[in-house]
Design a protein around this motif. Structure first.
Motif, short mmCIF file in Angstrom:
data_model
loop_
_atom_site.label_atom_id
_atom_site.label_comp_id
_atom_site.label_asym_id
_atom_site.label_seq_id
_atom_site.Cartn_x
_atom_site.Cartn_y
_atom_site.Cartn_z
N PRO A 26 0.81 -1.23 0.00
CA PRO A 26 0.00 0.00 0.00
C PRO A 26 0.84 1.28 0.00
CG PRO A 26 -0.05 -1.02 2.16
CD PRO A 26 0.69 -1.96 1.26
N CYS A 27 2.15 1.15 0.25
CA CYS A 27 3.05 2.31 0.23
C CYS A 27 4.44 1.81 -0.12
CB CYS A 27 3.03 3.05 1.56
SG CYS A 27 3.01 1.99 3.01
N ASN A 28 5.30 2.75 -0.55
CA ASN A 28 6.59 2.36 -1.08
C ASN A 28 7.79 2.73 -0.21
OD1 ASN A 28 5.48 1.27 -3.50
ND2 ASN A 28 5.16 3.35 -4.22
N ILE A 42 -9.42 6.62 9.19
CA ILE A 42 -9.94 5.26 9.32
C ILE A 42 -8.88 4.38 9.97
CG2 ILE A 42 -10.86 3.27 8.06
CD1 ILE A 42 -11.72 5.39 5.88
N HIS A 43 -9.20 3.83 11.11
CA HIS A 43 -8.23 3.08 11.91
C HIS A 43 -7.67 1.87 11.18
CE1 HIS A 43 -9.16 5.74 15.11
NE2 HIS A 43 -10.38 5.27 15.28
N ARG A 44 -8.51 1.11 10.48
CA ARG A 44 -8.04 -0.08 9.76
C ARG A 44 -6.98 0.30 8.73
NH1 ARG A 44 -6.27 -4.35 10.03
NH2 ARG A 44 -7.15 -4.22 12.06
N LYS A 45 -7.18 1.42 8.02
CA LYS A 45 -6.20 1.86 7.03
C LYS A 45 -4.92 2.32 7.71
CE LYS A 45 -9.10 3.26 3.17
NZ LYS A 45 -9.45 4.39 2.28
N LYS A 46 -5.06 3.04 8.83
CA LYS A 46 -3.87 3.47 9.58
C LYS A 46 -3.03 2.26 9.97
CE LYS A 46 -5.46 7.64 11.97
NZ LYS A 46 -4.52 8.63 11.49
N ILE A 47 -3.69 1.24 10.48
CA ILE A 47 -2.99 0.03 10.92
C ILE A 47 -2.25 -0.61 9.73
CG2 ILE A 47 -3.29 -2.30 11.83
CD1 ILE A 47 -5.79 -1.13 13.35
N THR A 48 -2.91 -0.68 8.60
CA THR A 48 -2.30 -1.27 7.40
C THR A 48 -1.07 -0.49 6.98
OG1 THR A 48 -4.42 -2.14 6.64
CG2 THR A 48 -2.69 -1.88 4.98
N PHE A 49 -1.19 0.83 6.88
CA PHE A 49 -0.05 1.65 6.46
C PHE A 49 1.10 1.57 7.45
CE2 PHE A 49 -3.38 4.37 4.20
CZ PHE A 49 -3.10 3.81 2.95
N LEU A 50 0.80 1.71 8.73
CA LEU A 50 1.86 1.70 9.74
C LEU A 50 2.50 0.31 9.86
CD1 LEU A 50 0.04 3.94 12.36
CD2 LEU A 50 2.03 4.58 10.97
N SER A 51 1.71 -0.73 9.80
CA SER A 51 2.26 -2.09 9.87
C SER A 51 3.17 -2.36 8.67
CB SER A 51 1.14 -3.14 9.91
OG SER A 51 0.40 -3.01 11.09
N THR A 52 2.72 -1.96 7.49
CA THR A 52 3.54 -2.14 6.30
C THR A 52 4.85 -1.38 6.43
OG1 THR A 52 1.59 -2.44 4.90
CG2 THR A 52 3.64 -1.83 3.79
N GLY A 53 4.78 -0.14 6.87
CA GLY A 53 5.99 0.65 7.03
C GLY A 53 6.97 -0.01 7.99
N ILE A 54 6.47 -0.44 9.13
CA ILE A 54 7.33 -1.04 10.14
C ILE A 54 7.89 -2.38 9.67
CG2 ILE A 54 7.33 -2.06 12.45
CD1 ILE A 54 5.31 0.21 13.24
N GLU A 55 7.05 -3.20 9.07
CA GLU A 55 7.48 -4.55 8.67
C GLU A 55 8.36 -4.55 7.43
OE1 GLU A 55 3.79 -6.69 8.27
OE2 GLU A 55 3.31 -6.42 10.39
N GLU A 56 8.07 -3.68 6.48
CA GLU A 56 8.76 -3.73 5.19
C GLU A 56 9.95 -2.78 5.06
OE1 GLU A 56 8.09 -5.90 2.73
OE2 GLU A 56 6.46 -6.80 3.87
N PHE A 57 9.90 -1.64 5.73
CA PHE A 57 10.88 -0.60 5.43
C PHE A 57 11.70 -0.13 6.63
CE2 PHE A 57 7.19 0.04 2.54
CZ PHE A 57 7.81 -0.36 1.37
N SER A 58 11.66 -0.84 7.73
CA SER A 58 12.32 -0.33 8.94
C SER A 58 13.62 -1.05 9.29
CB SER A 58 11.36 -0.42 10.12
OG SER A 58 11.11 -1.78 10.44
N LYS A 59 14.09 -1.90 8.42
CA LYS A 59 15.24 -2.74 8.75
C LYS A 59 16.49 -1.94 9.12
CE LYS A 59 13.26 -6.18 5.76
NZ LYS A 59 12.01 -5.46 5.63
N ASP A 60 16.78 -0.89 8.41
CA ASP A 60 18.00 -0.11 8.65
C ASP A 60 17.71 1.25 9.27
OD1 ASP A 60 19.55 -2.16 7.53
OD2 ASP A 60 19.20 -1.40 5.50
N VAL A 61 16.55 1.39 9.90
CA VAL A 61 16.14 2.67 10.45
C VAL A 61 16.39 2.69 11.96
CG1 VAL A 61 14.16 4.20 10.79
CG2 VAL A 61 14.42 2.96 8.66
N ASN A 62 16.81 3.83 12.45
CA ASN A 62 17.02 4.03 13.89
C ASN A 62 15.68 3.84 14.60
OD1 ASN A 62 17.35 5.12 16.47
ND2 ASN A 62 18.84 6.60 15.74
N LEU A 63 15.71 3.07 15.67
CA LEU A 63 14.48 2.76 16.41
C LEU A 63 13.76 4.01 16.91
CD1 LEU A 63 12.57 0.65 17.55
CD2 LEU A 63 14.06 0.45 19.52
#
Length: 142
Positions: A26-28, A42-63
């Protein structure tokens, strides 16, 4: 000959199935996911976007950069588990979930809260206050 045709059919079906299993995110990027989450109520959409960001793009990001996303995600999960949809307008839309769903969602929020508590030393005073508020909201939701 029949075995040969069967083999080719299996290979073609395999390619077709494998081509369809790739899902579009849902995001790049982490920043795009957070922005999209902030733009929706919309909470469901927020959860989807934030979960995707954390799971897919946070590997090399400062906590420390992820903590605000976790806080937003936890709040959205708890509110959504309690039946809040986030839809705005003339009518306030609230839903009732099966008890099992609510328990599962609250468990996800609890896991994220525990993760933040383990890393509390990286949190600002405001973030620590938000964590306490979310813990209270979580406790009152059970």
């Amino acid at each position: 000959m029949k075995v040969y045709k069967l083999f080719i059919a299996i290979v073609l079906v395999s390619f077709a199935v494998n081509g369809e299993t790739k899902t579009k995110l849902p995001c790049n990027s982490l920043i795009e996911c957070e922005k999209k989450a902030d733009l929706t109520s919309i909470h469901r959409k927020k959860i989807t976007f934030l979960s995707t960001g954390i799971e897919e793009f946070s590997k090399d990001v400062n906590l420390q950069l992820l903590i605000p996303m976790y806080l937003k995600k936890i709040r959205a999960i708890i509110l959504e588990a309690n039946g809040e949809t986030g839809y705005t307008g003339e009518i306030v839309l609230k839903v009732s979930h099966k008890p099992e769903y609510k328990v599962t969602q609250l468990k996800k929020a609890e896991e994220d809260l525990l993760f933040l508590e383990k890393n509390i030393s990286l949190c600002s005073e405001d973030q620590k206050k938000q964590i306490e508020e979310l813990k209270t909201l979580h406790h009152n939701s059970q």
